[in-house]
Design a protein around this motif. Structure first.
Motif, PDB file in Angstrom:
ATOM      1  N   UNK A 134       1.073  -1.308   0.131  1.00 17.93           N
ATOM      2  CA  UNK A 134       0.416  -0.182  -0.120  1.00 17.93           C
ATOM      3  C   UNK A 134       0.525   1.237   0.210  1.00 17.93           C
ATOM      4  N   UNK A 135       0.180   1.917  -0.317  1.00 16.92           N
ATOM      5  CA  UNK A 135       1.265   3.832  -0.469  1.00 16.92           C
ATOM      6  C   UNK A 135       0.066   4.948  -0.426  1.00 16.92           C
ATOM      7  N   UNK A 136       0.308   5.971   0.631  1.00 19.86           N
ATOM      8  CA  UNK A 136      -0.835   6.746   0.655  1.00 19.86           C
ATOM      9  C   UNK A 136      -0.230   7.867   0.300  1.00 19.86           C
ATOM     10  N   UNK A 137      -0.962   8.810  -0.577  1.00 14.71           N
ATOM     11  CA  UNK A 137      -0.764   9.789  -1.033  1.00 14.71           C
ATOM     12  C   UNK A 137      -1.996  10.588  -0.644  1.00 14.71           C
ATOM     13  N   UNK A 138      -0.644  11.762  -0.135  1.00 14.25           N
ATOM     14  CA  UNK A 138      -1.620  13.167  -0.386  1.00 14.25           C
ATOM     15  C   UNK A 138      -1.244  14.522  -0.177  1.00 14.25           C
ATOM     16  N   UNK A 139      -1.821  14.253  -1.708  1.00 15.35           N
ATOM     17  CA  UNK A 139      -1.362  15.140  -2.427  1.00 15.35           C
ATOM     18  C   UNK A 139      -2.658  16.600  -3.201  1.00 15.35           C
ATOM     19  N   UNK A 167      -6.185  16.303   8.381  1.00 16.11           N
ATOM     20  CA  UNK A 167      -5.637  16.467   9.446  1.00 16.11           C
ATOM     21  C   UNK A 167      -4.208  15.868   9.745  1.00 16.11           C
ATOM     22  N   UNK A 168      -3.016  15.567  10.339  1.00 19.00           N
ATOM     23  CA  UNK A 168      -2.034  14.671  10.167  1.00 19.00           C
ATOM     24  C   UNK A 168      -2.669  13.313  11.197  1.00 19.00           C
ATOM     25  N   UNK A 169      -3.912  13.836  12.234  1.00 13.59           N
ATOM     26  CA  UNK A 169      -4.547  12.798  12.856  1.00 13.59           C
ATOM     27  C   UNK A 169      -5.165  11.588  11.516  1.00 13.59           C
ATOM     28  N   UNK A 170      -5.734  12.815  10.863  1.00 18.04           N
ATOM     29  CA  UNK A 170      -6.348  11.918   9.952  1.00 18.04           C
ATOM     30  C   UNK A 170      -5.792  11.082   9.305  1.00 18.04           C
ATOM     31  N   UNK A 171      -4.503  11.725   8.400  1.00 15.77           N
ATOM     32  CA  UNK A 171      -3.570  11.141   7.416  1.00 15.77           C
ATOM     33  C   UNK A 171      -2.841   9.507   8.468  1.00 15.77           C
ATOM     34  N   UNK A 172      -2.530   9.996   9.376  1.00 19.21           N
ATOM     35  CA  UNK A 172      -1.618   8.928  10.386  1.00 19.21           C
ATOM     36  C   UNK A 172      -2.753   7.490  10.280  1.00 19.21           C
ATOM     37  N   UNK A 173      -4.016   7.829  10.580  1.00 22.68           N
ATOM     38  CA  UNK A 173      -4.802   7.024  11.397  1.00 22.68           C
ATOM     39  C   UNK A 173      -4.718   6.401   9.722  1.00 22.68           C
ATOM     40  N   UNK A 174      -5.056   6.899   8.591  1.00 23.34           N
ATOM     41  CA  UNK A 174      -5.326   6.685   7.366  1.00 23.34           C
ATOM     42  C   UNK A 174      -3.996   5.159   7.026  1.00 23.34           C
ATOM     43  N   UNK A 175      -2.587   5.543   7.193  1.00 24.89           N
ATOM     44  CA  UNK A 175      -1.367   5.299   6.577  1.00 24.89           C
ATOM     45  C   UNK A 175      -1.096   4.360   7.616  1.00 24.89           C
ATOM     46  N   UNK A 176      -1.715   3.726   8.513  1.00 28.64           N
ATOM     47  CA  UNK A 176      -1.259   3.544   9.795  1.00 28.64           C
ATOM     48  C   UNK A 176      -2.478   2.270   9.515  1.00 28.64           C
ATOM     49  N   UNK A 177      -3.489   2.259   8.923  1.00 33.98           N
ATOM     50  CA  UNK A 177      -5.476   1.635   9.092  1.00 33.98           C
ATOM     51  C   UNK A 177      -4.571   0.066   7.596  1.00 33.98           C
ATOM     52  N   UNK A 178      -3.306   1.330   6.495  1.00 33.40           N
ATOM     53  CA  UNK A 178      -3.731   0.651   5.341  1.00 33.40           C
ATOM     54  C   UNK A 178      -1.797  -0.183   5.317  1.00 33.40           C
ATOM     55  N   UNK A 179      -1.178   0.599   6.660  1.00 30.12           N
ATOM     56  CA  UNK A 179       0.285  -0.257   6.696  1.00 30.12           C
ATOM     57  C   UNK A 179       0.752  -0.397   5.776  1.00 30.12           C
ATOM     58  N   UNK A 200       4.462  19.742   6.597  1.00 29.12           N
ATOM     59  CA  UNK A 200       4.701  19.910   7.769  1.00 29.12           C
ATOM     60  C   UNK A 200       4.092  18.565   8.773  1.00 29.12           C
ATOM     61  N   UNK A 201       2.203  18.381   7.956  1.00 27.56           N
ATOM     62  CA  UNK A 201       1.339  17.728   8.345  1.00 27.56           C
ATOM     63  C   UNK A 201       1.737  16.187   8.521  1.00 27.56           C
ATOM     64  N   UNK A 202       2.255  16.035   7.256  1.00 28.60           N
ATOM     65  CA  UNK A 202       3.491  15.115   7.210  1.00 28.60           C
ATOM     66  C   UNK A 202       3.880  14.333   8.079  1.00 28.60           C
ATOM     67  N   UNK A 203       4.837  15.079   8.194  1.00 31.55           N
ATOM     68  CA  UNK A 203       6.230  15.040   9.479  1.00 31.55           C
ATOM     69  C   UNK A 203       5.203  14.463  10.998  1.00 31.55           C
ATOM     70  N   UNK A 204       4.166  15.456  11.230  1.00 28.28           N
ATOM     71  CA  UNK A 204       3.363  15.505  12.590  1.00 28.28           C
ATOM     72  C   UNK A 204       2.532  14.250  12.176  1.00 28.28           C
ATOM     73  N   UNK A 205       1.855  13.436  10.884  1.00 27.51           N
ATOM     74  CA  UNK A 205       1.393  12.711  10.559  1.00 27.51           C
ATOM     75  C   UNK A 205       2.201  10.525  11.217  1.00 27.51           C
ATOM     76  N   UNK A 206       3.659  11.366  10.737  1.00 28.69           N
ATOM     77  CA  UNK A 206       4.498   9.905  11.061  1.00 28.69           C
ATOM     78  C   UNK A 206       4.576   9.945  12.195  1.00 28.69           C
ATOM     79  N   UNK A 207       4.794  10.909  13.357  1.00 27.36           N
ATOM     80  CA  UNK A 207       4.999  10.752  14.531  1.00 27.36           C
ATOM     81  C   UNK A 207       4.362   9.733  15.011  1.00 27.36           C
TER      82      UNK A 207
END
Ligand code: ATP
Ligand code: MG
Length: 648
Positions: A134-139, A167-179, A200-207
């Protein structure tokens, strides 16, 4: 609701792919022998190994399984690009219109699309991405978003696009959800002259994500400075990568993408779409519903973060070798004329947008439209919510000059493509109705009390689909049980849409909103959409949202949130005028019991009104608003609550 019909002009019919007689004949054939019908339609694509099986579907409770063309193999990116190279290599595949109207638009040919997609596919491969990953796109809405989707498809990776407004939270949840192990993003997005710091949002999500997640960053505005060990410069790597990347052979049932629903009714669901059936269906609906002809310029204003962008900016048009327009900006920047200026500038032939945009632009006055040359337009479309007849009429008269068919397309993320929609050369439209089913689709209206199908032509109840179509979602990502429970448990044997619907004497379907949005006032069942449409029909009202709330005497009372046209001021007199207006338009039973002025309505990022939150506010229940992560502007809710507490 209006029952006036608008048949297509003779001129339109003469040129259309499908006229009334052909619609009837093809629809009948699609229902009588779906396998034969879809066997034929599957030939729209180039297959590596041709399918022998067509449909293999079970809606049996406990054993839901949906497969189309299951023994065929193909590659979606090859179908969207490679097969056009010989005849269309120099044709524009993507017209890119930037946020800034003074900046240069870009015309990306099929050859260039091929080159860029292959380069990015090779970059992903070098990062270790393999088939099934899986690859997440935030574009932002930039061509690289399309390259990234197609690059994933090319190497068999499953993309999951997360709307850049999240938001970073929503992005992080989707990155984790899809592995996912790779995130593709950009330094900044540019919309309406404003920058969003995606990186910056991505950085926050990836934490909050696995350390191994790598990040490919497209330098778009040049505005980002922080750079960590996991970051890679996407364009620099692409420049070095090979332009040759053979497409991976995929099974028709291999997942193409995962995409979350917009969250209007609850927690977003990770919808899984597969390769073969999805692509057949979006190619077919793009061609026939928009009556797309070779050489036309097609513009769908959705964001690629939504299914509409997947199906009708990228996959449908490109599978057909079309020219598709991608717009980075917003309808109101620099002013409310932008959509129409873009139509004029690029000579757009088919224009597809959402009721929320139409209502917003309608509130700004006609001059923004009439000063532009819209003579290239042949067809208009809408999707996302029921369109109020008032907005439909404005779209028809002011934008379409009363001569362009309007296709009001009803469908869902789960559906992949249009299910109920006019075919523009075949079906006379009625403002507010999505009209009739597309080929192969058998809608059913069920009585929510008994669960039985209502077989009379005129019917009202919940909207289900009796059979499968090739672009139906296959499962909820990682949670097949939730898939079964959400869509097949309430009405066994049917796909349950969650929408309420009425079928009129002509067999036309009128989607009245979510099932939850039907209210019962003193024993009268009523769709909130009807009251909203009446309010919006008042010249001073720009938008309205209506919900039910507990009422001592009536069971449920009508609570209306009203946004006025710009320049109008709320007053008690206007409140009484609006109450009276609804009485006259619909009847005394529909008169709002409470009317709250709402400078703004809570909407999802895709522009849909979130009635479940308005319901909570109306019920004075502020503690449990539910999942609000997909709200466009959470402060709108605080404003409404404050107002409610002050009984504004
Ligand atoms: P969630 O499922 O998470 O609550 P959502 O339903 O808003 O989110 P989408 O898949 O984006 O997510 O939206 C599909 C819904 O949009 C439909 O179920 C319907 O309620 C509404 N809709 C879409 N197009 C139309 C249309 N032309 N007419 C009426 N309603 C429409
Ligand atoms: Mg939904």
């Amino acid at each position: 609701m209006s029952d006036k019909t608008y048949p297509p002009s003779d001129e339109f019919v003469a040129n259309a792919h499908v006229d009334a007689a052909k619609y009837k004949e093809m629809y009948a054939a699609s229902i009588e022998d779906p396998s034969a019908f879809w066997r034929e339609q599957g030939k729209r694509l180039d297959w590596i190994k041709p399918y022998t099986k067509v449909d293999n579907v079970s809606f049996e409770p406990g054993a839901i399984s949906i497969k189309w063309y299951e023994d065929g193999t193909l590659n979606a990116s090859a179908n969207c690009i490679d097969r056009h190279l010989e005849t269309r290599g120099d044709q524009t595949a993507i017209v890119w219109e930037p946020d800034d109207p003074e900046a240069d638009a870009r015309h990306i040919t099929y050859r260039e699309l091929h080159e860029q997609t292959c380069r990015l596919a090779n970059v992903l491969k070098d990062m270790g991405v393999k088939k099934g990953d899986r690859v997440v796109l935030y574009m932002p809405m930039i061509p690289e978003a399309a390259y990234a989707m197609l690059a994933c498809a090319r190497i068999g990776a499953i993309h999951s696009v997360v709307f850049a407004g999240f938001s970073p939270d929503a992005l992080g949840a989707r990155i984790n959800g899809s592995g996912a192990r790779v995130l593709i993003t950009a330094d900044e997005a540019l919309r309406g002259g404003r920058k969003t710091a995606l990186k910056s949002n991505a950085d926050a999500a990836l934490l909050h994500c696995d350390d191994r997640v790598q990040c490919l960053v497209v330098k778009h505005t040049g505005g980002q400075t922080t750079w960590t060990a996991r970051d890679h410069d996407c364009k620099a790597l692409m420049a070095e990568a090979s332009t040759d990347c053979p497409p991976e052979e995929m099974s028709a049932e291999d997942p193409l993408f995962v995409l979350y629903t917009s969250g209007s009714t609850g927690q977003p669901k990770g919808v899984v779409h597969t390769t073969g059936g999805y692509l057949v269906y979006v190619a077919m609906t793009h061609e026939l519903v928009f009556d797309y002809h070779d050489g036309d310029i097609f513009w769908c204003t959705a964001d690629v973060g939504w299914v509409t962008g997947h199906s009708y900016i990228v996959y449908g048009p490109l599978a057909n070798g079309a020219t598709t327009l991608m717009f980075e900006g917003v309808p109101t920047y620099p002013d409310a004329s932008r959509f129409w200026q873009v139509c004029e500038k690029h000579k757009v032939n088919q224009f597809y947008t959402a009721p929320t945009a139409i209502r917003a632009l309608m509130g700004q006055g006609d001059e923004f439209v009439t000063k532009c040359d819209l003579s290239s337009l042949k067809l208009l479309g809408t999707v996302g919510e029921p369109i109020n007849p008032e907005a439909w009429n404005w779209y028809n008269e002011v934008v379409g000059k009363g001569t362009r068919p309007i296709v009001d397309t009803w469908w869902q993320t789960e559906n992949g493509g249009h299910l109920i929609t006019p075919l523009p050369g075949a079906i006379a439209t009625k403002p507010g109705s999505a009209t009739l089913p597309f080929f192969g689709v058998q809608p059913a209206i069920l009585d929510p009390q008994t669960g039985k199908e209502i077989t009379t032509t005129e019917a009202e109840g919940v909207l289900c689909i009796k059979n499968s179509w090739p672009a139906q979602m296959r499962t909820v990502y990682g949670d097949h049980e939730r898939f079964e429970k959400t869509y097949f448990a309430d009405y066994p044997g049917y796909y349950f849409s969650g929408d309420g619907c009425r079928r009129d004497a002509d067999g036309y379907y009128w989607v009245t909103g979510r099932v939850d949005d039907v209210i019962n006032v003193s024993g009268h069942r009523m769709g909130t959409a009807e009251v909203e449409s009446a309010l919006v029909a008042h010249p001073k009202v720009a938008e309205a949202a209506v919900v039910g709330y507990p009422h001592n005497i009536k069971g449920q009372g009508i609570y209306a949130y009203v946004t006025l046209m710009s320049g109008e001021e709320p007053s008690d007199e206007l409140r009484r005028e609006l109450e009276q207006w609804v009485r006259t338009e619909i009847g005394p039973i529909a008169k709002p019991d409470l009317l709250q002025w709402a400078p703004n309505l809570p909407k999802t990022r895709s522009g849909k009104i979130m009635r479940r939150i308005l319901r909570k506010i109306a019920e004075d229940d502020y503690g449990s608003l539910g999942d609000t992560s997909t709200l466009a502007d959470p402060s709108v809710v605080d404003g409404l609550i404050e107002h409610r507490l002050n009984k504004g």
